[in-house]
Design an enzyme around this catalytic site. Structure first.
Site, PDB file in Angstrom:
ATOM      1  N   HIS A   1      41.149  40.600  46.016  1.00 21.27           N
ATOM      2  CA  HIS A   1      41.426  41.013  47.385  1.00 21.27           C
ATOM      3  C   HIS A   1      42.206  39.904  48.079  1.00 21.27           C
ATOM      4  O   HIS A   1      41.962  38.728  47.812  1.00 21.27           O
ATOM      5  CB  HIS A   1      40.104  41.267  48.133  1.00 21.27           C
ATOM      6  CG  HIS A   1      40.303  42.057  49.381  1.00 21.27           C
ATOM      7  ND1 HIS A   1      40.630  41.480  50.572  1.00 21.27           N
ATOM      8  CD2 HIS A   1      40.237  43.389  49.602  1.00 21.27           C
ATOM      9  CE1 HIS A   1      40.756  42.424  51.477  1.00 21.27           C
ATOM     10  NE2 HIS A   1      40.530  43.590  50.916  1.00 21.27           N
TER      11      HIS A   1
ATOM     12  N   ASP B   1      36.443  49.268  45.998  1.00 15.69           N
ATOM     13  CA  ASP B   1      36.906  50.372  45.170  1.00 15.69           C
ATOM     14  C   ASP B   1      36.323  50.371  43.771  1.00 15.69           C
ATOM     15  O   ASP B   1      36.441  51.358  43.047  1.00 15.69           O
ATOM     16  CB  ASP B   1      38.434  50.351  45.078  1.00 15.69           C
ATOM     17  CG  ASP B   1      39.043  50.707  46.406  1.00 15.69           C
ATOM     18  OD1 ASP B   1      38.462  51.556  47.087  1.00 15.69           O
ATOM     19  OD2 ASP B   1      40.073  50.121  46.761  1.00 15.69           O
TER      20      ASP B   1
HETATM   21  N1  ACO Z   1      43.274  41.638  37.732  1.00 15.54           N
HETATM   22  C1  ACO Z   1      43.817  40.578  37.099  1.00 15.54           C
HETATM   23  N2  ACO Z   1      44.382  39.538  37.729  1.00 15.54           N
HETATM   24  C2  ACO Z   1      44.406  39.573  39.063  1.00 15.54           C
HETATM   25  C3  ACO Z   1      43.857  40.643  39.801  1.00 15.54           C
HETATM   26  C4  ACO Z   1      43.283  41.710  39.075  1.00 15.54           C
HETATM   27  N3  ACO Z   1      42.732  42.759  39.705  1.00 15.54           N
HETATM   28  N4  ACO Z   1      44.032  40.428  41.124  1.00 15.54           N
HETATM   29  C5  ACO Z   1      44.672  39.251  41.226  1.00 15.54           C
HETATM   30  N5  ACO Z   1      44.885  38.717  39.969  1.00 15.54           N
HETATM   31  C6  ACO Z   1      45.497  37.422  39.666  1.00 15.54           C
HETATM   32  C7  ACO Z   1      47.004  37.442  39.924  1.00 15.54           C
HETATM   33  O1  ACO Z   1      47.712  37.816  38.765  1.00 15.54           O
HETATM   34  C8  ACO Z   1      47.240  36.004  40.313  1.00 15.54           C
HETATM   35  O2  ACO Z   1      47.220  35.223  39.142  1.00 15.54           O
HETATM   36  P1  ACO Z   1      48.159  33.917  39.004  1.00 15.54           P
HETATM   37  O3  ACO Z   1      47.699  32.989  40.092  1.00 15.54           O
HETATM   38  O4  ACO Z   1      47.916  33.424  37.626  1.00 15.54           O
HETATM   39  O5  ACO Z   1      49.579  34.401  39.219  1.00 15.54           O
HETATM   40  C9  ACO Z   1      45.989  35.602  41.108  1.00 15.54           C
HETATM   41  O6  ACO Z   1      44.957  36.477  40.589  1.00 15.54           O
HETATM   42  C10 ACO Z   1      46.138  35.803  42.607  1.00 15.54           C
HETATM   43  O7  ACO Z   1      46.402  37.187  42.897  1.00 15.54           O
HETATM   44  P2  ACO Z   1      47.547  37.742  43.868  1.00 15.54           P
HETATM   45  O8  ACO Z   1      48.109  38.982  43.267  1.00 15.54           O
HETATM   46  O9  ACO Z   1      48.479  36.627  44.214  1.00 15.54           O
HETATM   47  O10 ACO Z   1      46.673  38.077  45.145  1.00 15.54           O
HETATM   48  P3  ACO Z   1      47.103  39.024  46.330  1.00 15.54           P
HETATM   49  O11 ACO Z   1      46.292  38.605  47.475  1.00 15.54           O
HETATM   50  O12 ACO Z   1      48.582  39.048  46.484  1.00 15.54           O
HETATM   51  O13 ACO Z   1      46.660  40.481  45.791  1.00 15.54           O
HETATM   52  C11 ACO Z   1      45.421  42.448  45.382  1.00 15.54           C
HETATM   53  C12 ACO Z   1      45.489  41.097  46.131  1.00 15.54           C
HETATM   54  C13 ACO Z   1      46.728  43.240  45.576  1.00 15.54           C
HETATM   55  C14 ACO Z   1      44.269  43.278  45.939  1.00 15.54           C
HETATM   56  C15 ACO Z   1      45.199  42.164  43.862  1.00 15.54           C
HETATM   57  O14 ACO Z   1      44.007  41.440  43.695  1.00 15.54           O
HETATM   58  C16 ACO Z   1      45.166  43.442  43.039  1.00 15.54           C
HETATM   59  O15 ACO Z   1      46.217  43.971  42.697  1.00 15.54           O
HETATM   60  N6  ACO Z   1      43.942  43.947  42.703  1.00 15.54           N
HETATM   61  C17 ACO Z   1      43.817  45.177  41.954  1.00 15.54           C
HETATM   62  C18 ACO Z   1      44.054  46.375  42.866  1.00 15.54           C
HETATM   63  C19 ACO Z   1      42.901  46.617  43.805  1.00 15.54           C
HETATM   64  O16 ACO Z   1      41.747  46.669  43.406  1.00 15.54           O
HETATM   65  N7  ACO Z   1      43.241  46.816  45.090  1.00 15.54           N
HETATM   66  C20 ACO Z   1      42.248  47.138  46.109  1.00 15.54           C
HETATM   67  C21 ACO Z   1      42.294  46.199  47.241  1.00 15.54           C
HETATM   68  S1  ACO Z   1      40.972  46.535  48.324  1.00 15.54           S
HETATM   69  C22 ACO Z   1      41.470  47.856  49.235  1.00 15.54           C
HETATM   70  O17 ACO Z   1      42.606  48.132  49.447  1.00 15.54           O
HETATM   71  C23 ACO Z   1      40.388  48.638  49.805  1.00 15.54           C
END
Ligand code: ACO
Length: 436
Positions: free
Chosen positions: A313, A371
């Protein structure tokens, strides 16, 4: 906003004059640095794609402490609201700032109940869609179309219009979502019934048919009501910011909320519950718990685009408090339905356990978000996967409206208009086509 005694000074290494920037204190949470005069005084913009460090507004509605895993609506912890209130009380709170007293609650419930029918003409509009259209495609259209049906509440600058539009949207969303569902499965629409609660009425509109009445089960109704409470608002997330930005042009509330619905659809936001369940189903199909290790390996592989959906998140760097409540609800629902051994739930718990112990997730502070479990609950309630995000939109509508109305009432409200760092071609001349 309360000014802070602290001031920030911005200085430049090229000898340009430095600038003092005021700070404001929140009631809780980080202070903000006021950069509004930056461009006028320095000719420079700030650069913050994705708004990682930018507060786009001040707000009194929802507060999240992502490190603590805390979520407050108008100061009340989500755990207390989820256990002590129903969804319409939470709607009243988000819209008005205080929890309703009994008479206020009764009045509000009556108002919402008596706005649940939609203009009969909406059916003909809906019938224009293909039956296999994704419910979110249908919802984007239906919500936008409300402005064509309710001309008398489209002036965003008229407080009475805003109130009526808020009531209409909260009341009609369940009817529209249920209509989108019934249309997809080819069943007749079921009209709302005024002696049922908000959530029970929605379940009946979803699951009754003209041949068979649906008697809502209180445990399942309560679970759905909790899903609505947990999704009701989440401060300046992508769809809420979209609603604010869209509404900042002065467009009508129905159009602004339709923009929020469209934004919510994306898998990085509201589409994640659908994506999370699809992911669990795929792991299940490919061998279930035994194959978790292989799946986690793919997630960690930088060259694969596989993500652990329902994890991570932007704000929570701790367990999402909504996920805890949702996991509890998941237990209750599965128990009520005699599905304690549901393989998908077992798989989700095993996946969560492994991920929470894995250094990849621990070091990045990736925890389950709301979720991760909401899909399992919804599936157990009989809601098809493709409808999950529409249910989220239904619940979030109150948050969108509360935030939109807060923005319009803010003396500092202006049309939202970000700037950019231009990295394209400087000025050049158009050549005749033969010379390009
Ligand atoms: N699975 C694997 N790796 C992940 C995940 C994941 N679900 N989420 C983040 N990471 C990793 C990224 O690849 C990144 O790695 P790195 O530092 O080696 O490049 C690191 O964790 C940081 O993540 P970001 O993508 O930079 O974080 P951001 O804040 O931009 O994204 C997000 C947040 C979009 C929610 C992301 O965690 C994601 O895509 N999660 C899966 C989708 C999801 O469950 N969304 C629901 C959000 S809650 C809602 O809307 C109610």
């Amino acid at each position: 906003m309360t000014p802070s005694d602290v001031k920030a000074t911005l200085s430049f290494s090229d000898g340009s004059p430095s600038m003092e920037l005021p700070l404001y204190k929140g009631s809780i949470g980080p202070d903000v640095i006021d950069i509004r005069k930056l461009y006028a005084q320095t000719g420079k913009f700030t650069y913050d794609p994705g708004f990682l460090s930018t507060a786009s507004c001040n707000s009194t509605i929802t507060y999240i402490d992502g490190d603590k895993g805390q979520l407050l609506y108008r100061g009340y912890p989500i755990e207390q609201l989820a256990t002590g209130c129903d969804f319409l009380e939470v709607c009243y709170l988000l819209l008005n700032g205080e929890l309703p007293q009994q008479a206020e609650r009764d009045d509000f419930v009556k108002t919402i109940t008596y706005h649940t029918m939609v203009n009969e003409q909406m059916q003909f509009f809906l019938r224009g869609f293909r039956r296999d259209a994704h419910p979110m495609a249908v919802m984007t259209g239906l919500v936008g179309a409300l402005s064509a049906f309710y001309h008398d509440s489209t002036d965003i600058h008229n407080a009475q219009h805003r109130t009526i539009a808020a009531h209409r949207l909260i009341a009609k969303m369940p009817t529209l979502v249920a209509m989108a569902y019934k249309y997809g499965v080819g069943q007749p629409f079921i009209y709302p019934k005024n002696d049922l609660s908000y959530s029970a009425n929605f379940m009946r509109m979803m699951f009754a048919t003209p041949c068979e009445e649906y008697v809502p089960n209180p445990v399942l109704v309560r679970a759905l009501d909790r899903i609505f409470i947990l999704h009701a608002d989440h401060e300046q997330n992508a769809s809420t910011s979209t609603v604010r930005l869209c509404g900042s042009s002065g467009t009508n509330p129905f159009a602004a909320i339709a923009a929020g619905v469209a934004c919510l659809w994306g898998p990085a936001h509201g589409g994640a519950n659908e994506a999370a369940l699809n992911m669990l189903e795929e792991i299940q199909r490919n061998g279930g718990v035994e194959k978790i290790g292989e799946f986690i390996k793919q997630v960690k592989d930088k060259n694969s685009s596989v993500k652990l959906m329902g994890f991570g998140h932007r704000v929570y760097k701790n367990y999402d408090p909504r996920a805890k409540l949702m996991r509890e609800t998941c237990h209750e629902v599965l128990q009520e339905l005699g599905l304690q051994n549901d393989p998908m739930f077992k798989l989700a718990m095993a996946l969560e356990k492994i991920a929470l112990e894995d250094d990849y997730f621990v070091s990045r502070k990736l925890y389950p978000n709301v979720d991760f479990y909401s899909g399992i609950v919804q599936r157990a309630l009989g809601i098809p996967v493709s409808l999950f995000t529409a249910i989220f939109a239904l619940a979030r509508t109150v948050g969108w409206i509360a935030q939109l109305n807060e923005m319009i009432g803010d003396a500092e409200y202006k049309i939202g208009r970000p700037r950019q760092l231009f990295v394209g071609s400087p000025v050049r001349d158009v050549k005749p086509i033969a010379e390009r």
